[in-house]
Design a protein around this motif. Sequence first.
Motif, PDB file in Angstrom:
ATOM      1  N   GLY A  85      41.079  36.044  26.426  1.00 36.15           N
ATOM      2  CA  GLY A  85      39.816  35.453  26.850  1.00 36.15           C
ATOM      3  C   GLY A  85      39.202  36.176  28.031  1.00 36.15           C
ATOM      4  N   SER A  86      38.094  35.599  28.518  1.00 37.48           N
ATOM      5  CA  SER A  86      37.347  36.202  29.618  1.00 37.48           C
ATOM      6  C   SER A  86      37.107  35.184  30.721  1.00 37.48           C
ATOM      7  CB  SER A  86      35.993  36.729  29.116  1.00 37.48           C
ATOM      8  OG  SER A  86      36.169  37.731  28.148  1.00 37.48           O
ATOM      9  N   LEU A  87      36.874  35.704  31.909  1.00 36.33           N
ATOM     10  CA  LEU A  87      36.628  34.853  33.061  1.00 36.33           C
ATOM     11  C   LEU A  87      35.806  35.643  34.062  1.00 36.33           C
ATOM     12  CD1 LEU A  87      37.700  31.953  33.711  1.00 36.33           C
ATOM     13  CD2 LEU A  87      39.400  33.046  35.188  1.00 36.33           C
ATOM     14  N   THR A  88      34.899  34.958  34.748  1.00 35.02           N
ATOM     15  CA  THR A  88      34.135  35.598  35.812  1.00 35.02           C
ATOM     16  C   THR A  88      34.376  34.855  37.112  1.00 35.02           C
ATOM     17  OG1 THR A  88      32.416  36.379  34.305  1.00 35.02           O
ATOM     18  CG2 THR A  88      31.855  36.253  36.640  1.00 35.02           C
ATOM     19  N   LEU A  89      34.870  35.575  38.087  1.00 36.33           N
ATOM     20  CA  LEU A  89      35.070  35.025  39.411  1.00 36.33           C
ATOM     21  C   LEU A  89      33.844  35.310  40.269  1.00 36.33           C
ATOM     22  CD1 LEU A  89      38.755  36.144  40.052  1.00 36.33           C
ATOM     23  CD2 LEU A  89      37.919  34.043  38.984  1.00 36.33           C
ATOM     24  N   SER A  90      33.531  34.382  41.151  1.00 38.48           N
ATOM     25  CA  SER A  90      32.403  34.540  42.052  1.00 38.48           C
ATOM     26  C   SER A  90      32.875  34.449  43.491  1.00 38.48           C
ATOM     27  CB  SER A  90      31.356  33.456  41.792  1.00 38.48           C
ATOM     28  OG  SER A  90      30.878  33.511  40.468  1.00 38.48           O
ATOM     29  N   CYS A  91      32.166  35.151  44.356  1.00 41.59           N
ATOM     30  CA  CYS A  91      32.463  35.123  45.781  1.00 41.59           C
ATOM     31  C   CYS A  91      31.140  34.955  46.523  1.00 41.59           C
ATOM     32  CB  CYS A  91      33.162  36.401  46.203  1.00 41.59           C
ATOM     33  SG  CYS A  91      33.463  36.551  47.983  1.00 41.59           S
ATOM     34  N   ALA A  92      31.030  33.862  47.240  1.00 43.16           N
ATOM     35  CA  ALA A  92      29.826  33.607  48.028  1.00 43.16           C
ATOM     36  C   ALA A  92      30.078  34.039  49.465  1.00 43.16           C
ATOM     37  CB  ALA A  92      29.475  32.122  47.969  1.00 43.16           C
ATOM     38  N   ALA A  93      29.198  34.885  49.970  1.00 44.48           N
ATOM     39  CA  ALA A  93      29.351  35.412  51.323  1.00 44.48           C
ATOM     40  C   ALA A  93      28.290  34.833  52.239  1.00 44.48           C
ATOM     41  CB  ALA A  93      29.241  36.929  51.308  1.00 44.48           C
ATOM     42  N   SER A  94      28.665  34.593  53.455  1.00 43.48           N
ATOM     43  CA  SER A  94      27.712  34.129  54.462  1.00 43.48           C
ATOM     44  C   SER A  94      28.129  34.705  55.805  1.00 43.48           C
ATOM     45  CB  SER A  94      27.683  32.607  54.525  1.00 43.48           C
ATOM     46  OG  SER A  94      28.945  32.088  54.883  1.00 43.48           O
ATOM     47  N   GLY A  95      27.213  34.662  56.733  1.00 43.23           N
ATOM     48  CA  GLY A  95      27.517  35.186  58.055  1.00 43.23           C
ATOM     49  C   GLY A  95      26.674  36.408  58.352  1.00 43.23           C
ATOM     50  N   ARG A  96      27.331  37.507  58.645  1.00 43.95           N
ATOM     51  CA  ARG A  96      26.605  38.718  58.978  1.00 43.95           C
ATOM     52  C   ARG A  96      25.862  39.277  57.778  1.00 43.95           C
ATOM     53  NH1 ARG A  96      30.533  42.172  63.089  1.00 43.95           N
ATOM     54  NH2 ARG A  96      30.499  40.641  64.782  1.00 43.95           N
ATOM     55  N   THR A  97      25.068  40.293  58.018  1.00 42.34           N
ATOM     56  CA  THR A  97      24.255  40.883  56.964  1.00 42.34           C
ATOM     57  C   THR A  97      25.152  41.354  55.825  1.00 42.34           C
ATOM     58  OG1 THR A  97      22.684  41.631  58.625  1.00 42.34           O
ATOM     59  CG2 THR A  97      22.505  42.590  56.437  1.00 42.34           C
ATOM     60  N   PHE A  98      25.122  40.601  54.753  1.00 47.01           N
ATOM     61  CA  PHE A  98      25.998  40.852  53.624  1.00 47.01           C
ATOM     62  C   PHE A  98      25.787  42.227  53.028  1.00 47.01           C
ATOM     63  CE2 PHE A  98      28.563  39.963  50.045  1.00 47.01           C
ATOM     64  CZ  PHE A  98      27.868  40.295  48.901  1.00 47.01           C
ATOM     65  N   ALA A 107      23.793  37.469  48.050  1.00 48.72           N
ATOM     66  CA  ALA A 107      24.957  37.110  48.864  1.00 48.72           C
ATOM     67  C   ALA A 107      26.160  36.765  48.008  1.00 48.72           C
ATOM     68  CB  ALA A 107      24.616  35.943  49.779  1.00 48.72           C
ATOM     69  N   MET A 108      26.235  37.325  46.819  1.00 46.96           N
ATOM     70  CA  MET A 108      27.322  37.027  45.889  1.00 46.96           C
ATOM     71  C   MET A 108      27.995  38.311  45.407  1.00 46.96           C
ATOM     72  SD  MET A 108      27.346  33.710  45.542  1.00 46.96           S
ATOM     73  CE  MET A 108      28.357  33.516  44.067  1.00 46.96           C
ATOM     74  N   ALA A 109      29.285  38.209  45.136  1.00 45.41           N
ATOM     75  CA  ALA A 109      30.026  39.273  44.460  1.00 45.41           C
ATOM     76  C   ALA A 109      30.746  38.635  43.274  1.00 45.41           C
ATOM     77  CB  ALA A 109      31.026  39.926  45.405  1.00 45.41           C
ATOM     78  N   TYR A 110      30.934  39.432  42.233  1.00 46.93           N
ATOM     79  CA  TYR A 110      31.503  38.905  41.002  1.00 46.93           C
ATOM     80  C   TYR A 110      32.596  39.832  40.477  1.00 46.93           C
ATOM     81  CZ  TYR A 110      27.038  36.444  41.167  1.00 46.93           C
ATOM     82  OH  TYR A 110      25.963  35.697  41.571  1.00 46.93           O
ATOM     83  N   LEU A 111      33.527  39.239  39.765  1.00 44.04           N
ATOM     84  CA  LEU A 111      34.525  40.019  39.045  1.00 44.04           C
ATOM     85  C   LEU A 111      34.612  39.427  37.636  1.00 44.04           C
ATOM     86  CD1 LEU A 111      36.669  42.272  39.120  1.00 44.04           C
ATOM     87  CD2 LEU A 111      38.350  40.484  39.610  1.00 44.04           C
ATOM     88  N   GLN A 112      34.117  40.175  36.679  1.00 42.96           N
ATOM     89  CA  GLN A 112      34.218  39.754  35.287  1.00 42.96           C
ATOM     90  C   GLN A 112      35.460  40.396  34.697  1.00 42.96           C
ATOM     91  OE1 GLN A 112      30.870  40.690  32.774  1.00 42.96           O
ATOM     92  NE2 GLN A 112      31.892  39.946  30.939  1.00 42.96           N
ATOM     93  N   MET A 113      36.294  39.568  34.098  1.00 39.74           N
ATOM     94  CA  MET A 113      37.536  40.059  33.508  1.00 39.74           C
ATOM     95  C   MET A 113      37.573  39.697  32.033  1.00 39.74           C
ATOM     96  SD  MET A 113      40.286  39.229  36.531  1.00 39.74           S
ATOM     97  CE  MET A 113      39.971  37.460  36.484  1.00 39.74           C
ATOM     98  N   ASN A 114      37.843  40.678  31.204  1.00 35.47           N
ATOM     99  CA  ASN A 114      37.928  40.499  29.761  1.00 35.47           C
ATOM    100  C   ASN A 114      39.343  40.820  29.284  1.00 35.47           C
ATOM    101  OD1 ASN A 114      35.060  40.007  29.638  1.00 35.47           O
ATOM    102  ND2 ASN A 114      34.770  42.229  29.793  1.00 35.47           N
ATOM    103  N   SER A 115      39.620  40.450  28.060  1.00 36.33           N
ATOM    104  CA  SER A 115      40.917  40.735  27.448  1.00 36.33           C
ATOM    105  C   SER A 115      42.057  40.363  28.391  1.00 36.33           C
ATOM    106  CB  SER A 115      41.003  42.221  27.074  1.00 36.33           C
ATOM    107  OG  SER A 115      39.958  42.568  26.179  1.00 36.33           O
ATOM    108  N   LEU A 116      41.995  39.176  28.919  1.00 38.83           N
ATOM    109  CA  LEU A 116      42.961  38.746  29.915  1.00 38.83           C
ATOM    110  C   LEU A 116      44.373  38.666  29.329  1.00 38.83           C
ATOM    111  CD1 LEU A 116      40.788  36.115  31.739  1.00 38.83           C
ATOM    112  CD2 LEU A 116      41.933  38.034  32.829  1.00 38.83           C
ATOM    113  N   GLY A 152      35.458  29.968  40.329  1.00 42.12           N
ATOM    114  CA  GLY A 152      35.484  30.472  38.965  1.00 42.12           C
ATOM    115  C   GLY A 152      36.859  30.631  38.367  1.00 42.12           C
ATOM    116  N   GLY A 153      37.896  30.386  39.146  1.00 44.36           N
ATOM    117  CA  GLY A 153      39.239  30.476  38.585  1.00 44.36           C
ATOM    118  C   GLY A 153      39.511  29.334  37.628  1.00 44.36           C
ATOM    119  N   GLY A 154      40.629  29.425  36.929  1.00 44.51           N
ATOM    120  CA  GLY A 154      40.993  28.369  36.005  1.00 44.51           C
ATOM    121  C   GLY A 154      42.033  28.838  35.018  1.00 44.51           C
ATOM    122  N   LEU A 155      42.189  28.046  33.969  1.00 38.32           N
ATOM    123  CA  LEU A 155      43.161  28.343  32.912  1.00 38.32           C
ATOM    124  C   LEU A 155      42.420  28.931  31.719  1.00 38.32           C
ATOM    125  CD1 LEU A 155      46.022  28.068  31.696  1.00 38.32           C
ATOM    126  CD2 LEU A 155      45.362  25.751  30.971  1.00 38.32           C
TER     127      LEU A 155
END
Length: 121
Positions: free
Chosen positions: A16-29, A75-84, A8-11
């Motif tokens: 502006g706004s951006l939402t980063l995503s994190c996909a987790a796998s492995g142990r019980t998330f 199994a996902m975590a997010y970070l929404q960022m506004n007013s960057l 989800g990163g970028g320019l």
Amino acid sequence: QVQLVESGGGLVQAGGSLTLSCAASGRTFNNYAMGWFRQAPGKEREFVAAISSNGRSAKYADSVAGRSTISRSNAMAYLQMNSLKPEDTAVYYCASDYVYDRLWRSEPQYWGQGTQVTVSS
């Protein structure tokens, strides 16, 4: 073992706004707290936000409080960022630990590889 992969990163333009995503796998998330960190060029890595394993508690760095929201689902975590701002430019890392406050008091156990966020003025 927990594997974390960010996306989800970028320019983006300032304001502006951006939402980063994190996909987790492995142990019980669901048993692990999740967090976001960032590292700007020439600076130390810093804590950005954390969310507890049940999603009921969240903590933010002063630098992003009020304009960022951390969340999680399945199994996902997010970070929404506004007013960057240009000073938000950094590599953003997803992190995880079984102990919630270790995310900002110590060193989380698991880390992703990072995703670049660049904010142009």
